[in-house]
Each structure stands twice: as C-alpha cells, then as structure tokens.
Scaffold this active site. Structure first.
Site, PDB file in Angstrom:
ATOM      1  N   GLU A   9      52.944  28.387  43.983  1.00  0.00           N
ATOM      2  CA  GLU A   9      51.268  28.377  42.648  1.00  0.00           C
ATOM      3  C   GLU A   9      50.062  28.492  42.559  1.00  0.00           C
ATOM      4  OE1 GLU A   9      52.383  24.740  39.277  1.00  0.00           O
ATOM      5  OE2 GLU A   9      51.728  23.880  40.976  1.00  0.00           O
ATOM      6  N   GLU A  62      59.586  25.927  37.760  1.00  0.00           N
ATOM      7  CA  GLU A  62      58.995  24.446  37.799  1.00  0.00           C
ATOM      8  C   GLU A  62      58.655  24.285  36.551  1.00  0.00           C
ATOM      9  OE1 GLU A  62      55.650  23.651  39.719  1.00  0.00           O
ATOM     10  OE2 GLU A  62      56.363  23.973  41.768  1.00  0.00           O
TER      11      GLU A  62
END
Length: 344
Positions: A171, A277
């Site tokens: 991320e 995710e």
C-alpha cells in the site's frame, strides 16, 4: 492494511485525488466470459500467531480443521504472506514466512509474498524504515533493500518455494521507506527502490510476477499519479495491485469505480491488475458475500482477461482479533457465508 482495524480506510489528504463521496450513475453490469478464471486468495499472515495463542478454526459443521486445508475446501487457490524485516515478536520474519509458505505449498496453493520493507505494518499512513536501516544513506539503502529481498527469495527457493507473485512494498500510496522514498517528495527515489526490489526478485526467480500495490482501488486519480510517476522514472512492474475495503452500503459504487480504474490501468500501462486485499465487516456476511461475488465478477470482466485475482485480507480473524473486525469467520471460528463467493 492494519490502518483500518478500528478507524476505517486512512486517506492521505494530498493524495485523495478523485474519491467521490456521492452516488455514481449506475453502469451496466459487465459481461463475464464463463471461461475466464482468476486467482482466489487469502492473506493469512496472522495464522501462526493465532495458533500460538490457542485460536482454533472450524468448518461449517463445527469440526476443527487446519486453516490451510479449510480454505482449500472453500475454493481458495492462493495464499498471501507479509514479510517484515526484524519484527519484535518474530511473527512475519523470514523464518515465519517460510514456515507458512511450506504449509501453503503442501495444500497446493500458489503463493504471494508481500514485502513491507519495515519491521512492522506499512500502509498509506506509515512506511517506517526497519530499525537497522534508519542510518543508511540512500544509495546504501537501495542496495540493502535489494540484498534483503534477494536473501528472502533465496531462502524460499532453498526450501522449494517459488512465489508466483511478489509485492515490492505494501500500500505504497506515497512511496515507502520514508522519508527517503516518499513519492510526493521524491518520486525518483521511490522508483529507484521499486527498481531495486524488482531486480532482486527477478535475479532469484525470473518467473515470479512483481506487483506494485496501492490502496483505494476506486481512486483512478491516485493510480494515474503513482504509475505515471513510476513510469516516468523508469520503474518496472508486472502487475498493478490494489486494495478495496468498501462498507456494506457503498460497495456497489466502489466496485463499479474499481472496474473503471482497472480497465484504465490495463489500457494506460499495458499491465494486468489484481485486487490483492479486500474485506468487509464480519458482522455483515450477507452484504459481504454480495460484495465479494460482485468484485470477483468484475475482475473476471476486466478487458482482455487482464484481471488476475482477488485476495481476502485475513478472513480467519475472528472475535476482533487484534481489533480487526473485517474478517469472514463468525464468533465460533467458522467461515461465514461471505466466503461462499470464492466457491464459484
């Protein structure tokens, strides 16, 4: 992903380019070719720590079962594992990653390794250098990242494990290894780190697909900013990875925006995409199943069969393990109907 355990998705204000808080116009449902198959995965990096604390897992009939075998029976075919450099409690260090990867391999799973390049959680709000790397100048930092990545990959290889995918960073909405690699301040530095990790992976495992991963898969402005910047600075990647954590009321809108973004990434960079995710409230299994079924269909519908997979983040976490409420097991340790979406 740890950023959302209690407070929801964290957005960096200066990177919130195109998030729409309102309803979007309803777009037609994409046509899905029934012959298209995608990876259906789960990140279960907590499993060894949970087991050490006595947490057990059960199938829908209530029979205790090994988590990896249970996920296999539910239709999953891949496992994602985070790698931390020197975590204080040892979990997610190289030895722990190898132990879990061996269990995944024994069940026939494909494997994704997710390098955080930190001793702890890395996400849009925090990208802390490992303690042992903090005093390094940037040139040595880049070499250290390369050598660490190569060492972990070689250790996996020595144990008979070849990851199908490897994330270089987790991320990384504003880069990684702050402040040196903060993308908004120095995109060239971030690109250099990505290039270093990419090279290290390919030196050990040329067949492994390297993923650059940022969150908020619905935010096309963020993705264009990041990957335009990386491309302009010579970075390489094989797959664009994204996270998607909608609520039980906005998932349909965010899924549609995510599909638009995925198709744009494929067109703009000639790069496949993967949702590495996803998650939704464990207490809303019906809505979660609808969301998961829809995002799986949308990934299958990405232009040119360039949508490669969907991974649920820590579905096995239950009873608010470490404050996390977006798992997909009920309070008795059994999978909820949400995971039925992965059986199709």
């Amino acid at each position: 992903m740890k950023k959302i355990l209690c407070s929801g998705i964290l957005l960096l204000s200066f990177l919130n380019f195109s998030c729409s808080k309102g309803k979007t116009d309803k777009t037609p449902d994409p046509v899905v070719d029934p012959s298209v198959t995608i990876t259906k995965g789960a990140d279960v990096s907590w499993v060894t720590e949970m087991e050490a604390k006595g947490v057990k897992f059960y199938d829908k009939s209530g029979a205790q079962q090994d988590l990896f075998a249970l996920l296999k029976s539910l239709g999953f075919n891949a496992i994602r594992l985070r790698a931390w450099v020197n975590p204080t409690n040892g979990y997610c260090n190289t030895a722990d990653v190898v132990a879990k990867a061996l269990r995944a391999k024994a069940q026939g799973f494909d494997i994704m390794i997710d390098f955080h390049y930190s001793d702890t959680w890395a996400d849009p709000g925090k990208q802390a250098k490992p303690a042992g790397w903090t005093a390094l100048d940037f040139a040595i930092l880049t070499t250290t990242l390369h050598d660490y990545t190569k060492s972990v990959m070689n250790t996996l290889k020595d144990n008979g494990i070849t990851p199908l995918w490897v994330q270089v960073g987790n991320e990384t909405n504003d880069g990684m290894l702050w402040e040196d690699g903060r993308a908004s301040k120095n995109m060239a530095n971030f690109a250099a780190l990505i290039k270093s990790g990419y090279a290290a992976v390919k030196e050990v495992s040329p067949t492994s697909q390297v993923i650059v991963h940022i969150s908020n898969g619905y935010d096309n402005g963020l993705f264009r900013w990041m990957f335009d910047g990386l491309k302009a600075n010579g970075a390489k990647w094989d797959i664009i990875g994204m996270s998607l954590y909608p609520s039980k009321t906005n998932w349909a809108d965010l899924d549609s925006q995510c599909l638009t973004n995925m198709n744009d990434m494929v067109s703009r960079y000639s790069t496949p995409v993967m949702v590495v995710e996803v998650g939704m409230e464990a207490a809303a299994p019906t809505e979660s199943k609808a969301f998961l079924s829809d995002i799986i269909s949308k990934v299958k519908a990405v232009n040119g069969s360039n949508g490669k997979g969907v991974f649920y983040w820590e579905p096995e976490a239950y009873n608010s393990w470490q404050g996390y409420g977006l798992g997909a097991f009920d309070t008795s340790g059994k999978p909820t109907i949400a995971l039925d979406a992965f059986a199709n």
